[in-house]
Design an enzyme around this catalytic site. Sequence first.
Site, PDB file in Angstrom:
ATOM      1  N   HIS A  72      -6.455   9.401  33.296  1.00  0.00           N
ATOM      2  CA  HIS A  72      -7.136  10.819  32.977  1.00  0.00           C
ATOM      3  C   HIS A  72      -5.837  11.611  33.587  1.00  0.00           C
ATOM      4  O   HIS A  72      -5.151  11.324  34.499  1.00  0.00           O
ATOM      5  CB  HIS A  72      -8.254  11.267  34.011  1.00  0.00           C
ATOM      6  CG  HIS A  72      -9.327  10.630  33.423  1.00  0.00           C
ATOM      7  ND1 HIS A  72     -10.915  11.411  33.803  1.00  0.00           N
ATOM      8  CD2 HIS A  72      -9.603   9.606  32.502  1.00  0.00           C
ATOM      9  CE1 HIS A  72     -11.778  10.561  33.247  1.00  0.00           C
ATOM     10  NE2 HIS A  72     -11.255   9.595  32.343  1.00  0.00           N
ATOM     11  N   TYR A 201     -16.021  18.471  38.900  1.00  0.00           N
ATOM     12  CA  TYR A 201     -16.595  18.692  40.343  1.00  0.00           C
ATOM     13  C   TYR A 201     -17.354  20.156  40.023  1.00  0.00           C
ATOM     14  O   TYR A 201     -16.465  21.003  39.932  1.00  0.00           O
ATOM     15  CB  TYR A 201     -15.397  18.686  41.173  1.00  0.00           C
ATOM     16  CG  TYR A 201     -14.908  17.351  41.626  1.00  0.00           C
ATOM     17  CD1 TYR A 201     -13.936  16.657  40.604  1.00  0.00           C
ATOM     18  CD2 TYR A 201     -15.362  16.673  42.626  1.00  0.00           C
ATOM     19  CE1 TYR A 201     -13.406  15.376  41.181  1.00  0.00           C
ATOM     20  CE2 TYR A 201     -14.755  15.262  42.991  1.00  0.00           C
ATOM     21  CZ  TYR A 201     -13.782  14.868  42.229  1.00  0.00           C
ATOM     22  OH  TYR A 201     -13.038  13.792  42.452  1.00  0.00           O
ATOM     23  N   PRO A 293     -16.391  11.466  50.211  1.00  0.00           N
ATOM     24  CA  PRO A 293     -15.777  10.728  49.011  1.00  0.00           C
ATOM     25  C   PRO A 293     -15.273  11.587  47.765  1.00  0.00           C
ATOM     26  O   PRO A 293     -14.959  11.434  46.922  1.00  0.00           O
ATOM     27  CB  PRO A 293     -17.297  10.377  48.436  1.00  0.00           C
ATOM     28  CG  PRO A 293     -18.415  10.828  49.060  1.00  0.00           C
ATOM     29  CD  PRO A 293     -17.645  11.306  50.462  1.00  0.00           C
ATOM     30  N   LYS A 297     -10.621   9.183  47.786  1.00  0.00           N
ATOM     31  CA  LYS A 297      -9.628   8.534  48.476  1.00  0.00           C
ATOM     32  C   LYS A 297      -9.946   7.408  49.118  1.00  0.00           C
ATOM     33  O   LYS A 297      -9.011   6.469  49.505  1.00  0.00           O
ATOM     34  CB  LYS A 297      -9.129   9.494  49.428  1.00  0.00           C
ATOM     35  CG  LYS A 297      -8.369  10.588  48.909  1.00  0.00           C
ATOM     36  CD  LYS A 297      -6.964  10.208  48.585  1.00  0.00           C
ATOM     37  CE  LYS A 297      -6.163  11.267  47.770  1.00  0.00           C
ATOM     38  NZ  LYS A 297      -6.285  11.123  46.363  1.00  0.00           N
ATOM     39  N   TYR A 385      -4.471  14.945  45.322  1.00  0.00           N
ATOM     40  CA  TYR A 385      -5.537  14.197  44.457  1.00  0.00           C
ATOM     41  C   TYR A 385      -4.931  12.939  43.922  1.00  0.00           C
ATOM     42  O   TYR A 385      -5.553  11.889  43.824  1.00  0.00           O
ATOM     43  CB  TYR A 385      -6.085  15.231  43.439  1.00  0.00           C
ATOM     44  CG  TYR A 385      -7.545  14.504  42.900  1.00  0.00           C
ATOM     45  CD1 TYR A 385      -8.703  14.860  43.664  1.00  0.00           C
ATOM     46  CD2 TYR A 385      -7.326  13.712  41.616  1.00  0.00           C
ATOM     47  CE1 TYR A 385      -9.681  14.137  42.759  1.00  0.00           C
ATOM     48  CE2 TYR A 385      -8.566  13.175  41.079  1.00  0.00           C
ATOM     49  CZ  TYR A 385      -9.719  13.311  41.873  1.00  0.00           C
ATOM     50  OH  TYR A 385     -10.869  12.709  41.506  1.00  0.00           O
TER      51      TYR A 385
HETATM   52  C1  DHB Z   1     -16.090   8.899  41.876  1.00  0.00           C
HETATM   53  C2  DHB Z   1     -16.119   8.788  43.096  1.00  0.00           C
HETATM   54  C3  DHB Z   1     -15.643   9.804  43.835  1.00  0.00           C
HETATM   55  O1  DHB Z   1     -16.097   9.780  45.054  1.00  0.00           O
HETATM   56  C4  DHB Z   1     -14.856  10.731  43.329  1.00  0.00           C
HETATM   57  O2  DHB Z   1     -14.641  11.942  44.046  1.00  0.00           O
HETATM   58  C5  DHB Z   1     -14.879  10.619  41.979  1.00  0.00           C
HETATM   59  C6  DHB Z   1     -15.147   9.913  41.120  1.00  0.00           C
HETATM   60  C7  DHB Z   1     -16.630   7.737  40.810  1.00  0.00           C
HETATM   61  O3  DHB Z   1     -17.394   6.887  41.430  1.00  0.00           O
HETATM   62  O4  DHB Z   1     -16.406   7.747  39.482  1.00  0.00           O
END
Ligand code: DHB
Length: 392
Positions: A72, A201, A293, A297, A385
């Site tokens: 991506h 997001y 999450p 990271k 990121y």
């Molecule tokens: C996923 C998990 C995450 O915590 C995140 O920020 C983006 C993607 C995932 O499990 O695909």
Amino acid sequence: MDTQVGIVGGGPAGLMLSHLLHLQGIESVIVEARSRERLETEVRAGVLEQNTVDLLRETGVGDRMDREGAVHHGIELRFDGQGHRIPLSDLTGGCEIVLYGQHEVVKDLIGTRLDAGARIVFEAEAVGLRDIESRKPTIRYRHDGEDHELRCDFVAGCDGYHGVSRPSIPAEERTEYDQKYPFGWFGILAEASPSSDELIYTLHERGFALISTRSAKVQRMYFQCDPNDDAESWSDEQIWEELQTRTETHDGFTLNEGPIIEKSVVGMRSFAVEPMQYGRLYLAGDAAHIVTPTGAKGMNLAVRDVSTLAQALTAWYEKGQTKLLDDYSNTCLKRVWKTQRFSWWMTSMLHSFHDDEGFQHNLQLAELDYVTSSQAAATSLAENYVGMVFDE
Ligand code: DHB
């Protein structure tokens, strides 16, 4: 039994460390409480930042990721019913992320380690560490109903937040930082086709949602929920309604639905311990820190810890140098706090706190507006990121 480096925990941190050490001719043994099957199937996160991708490729465990993972180049931030793209690669000189489940990385590492003749003791519960202040620390574990001891030169504590390693550092020698949040994430896997080419997001008045993917047929999605929610008490209809509502746009976004094949609720916390080393015990990954999450990271940070540790142990075995080992905790903690900051910032920008009369929500919208309209602000998000800024 003896080895050079005894590793408690066979998640991504322990396995990657064992792999990196092996490439330097250093022997290790992994003691892991779970079964191989469980490790290889447990649903976890799935975003690999550039540094992790590079390391997997450079050390010969990136082939399946390259075949099956999805590269991506951007993410979308969605608010006020509108999507805004953050072009990660354009803003970071070409860095990318790869969507590839953590358990797939684990499967690849286990296969590679076992093919190279590694000793991984599955279903072996570490019950304690002994003599970590001495030159021959010992890992005590139970396997097949019997007690065993593994004597080594160093112990790597890669056994997660609930493991025995961190509490083996005397309480008066460590400081723990713990932040809890008044929400959790409801995570699902659904058999459906992707709804978007990139991750979404989104902040909605009802709370956060995240649209991610695993393959052309399986999608990963999350939405902010009560941390005490029981996943089974949510019907599939309720889950889809919540996800549909939170991801709606003015121009008619379609969120593809399908059978939900997995659902779970995860709590949200930020945690860190200082120092990450005591005597001959070195902590890595979730044993030392948990990040929220939202910044994707967790595993990436664990991989960076063990990369630092492998370099330090190599300098010790090859040249008898102690400097990198002495610096291990400080080197890692600098990065840990930068990562905590980014993860916390993403979390606070994208979740509803439901604790005021809209002041916070308006600040969040202003922040999102700024991040998606200023190139400087977008670049700041992007370089965090993709993980460009953690080892400066
Ligand atoms: C996923 C998990 C995450 O915590 C995140 O920020 C983006 C993607 C995932 O499990 O695909």
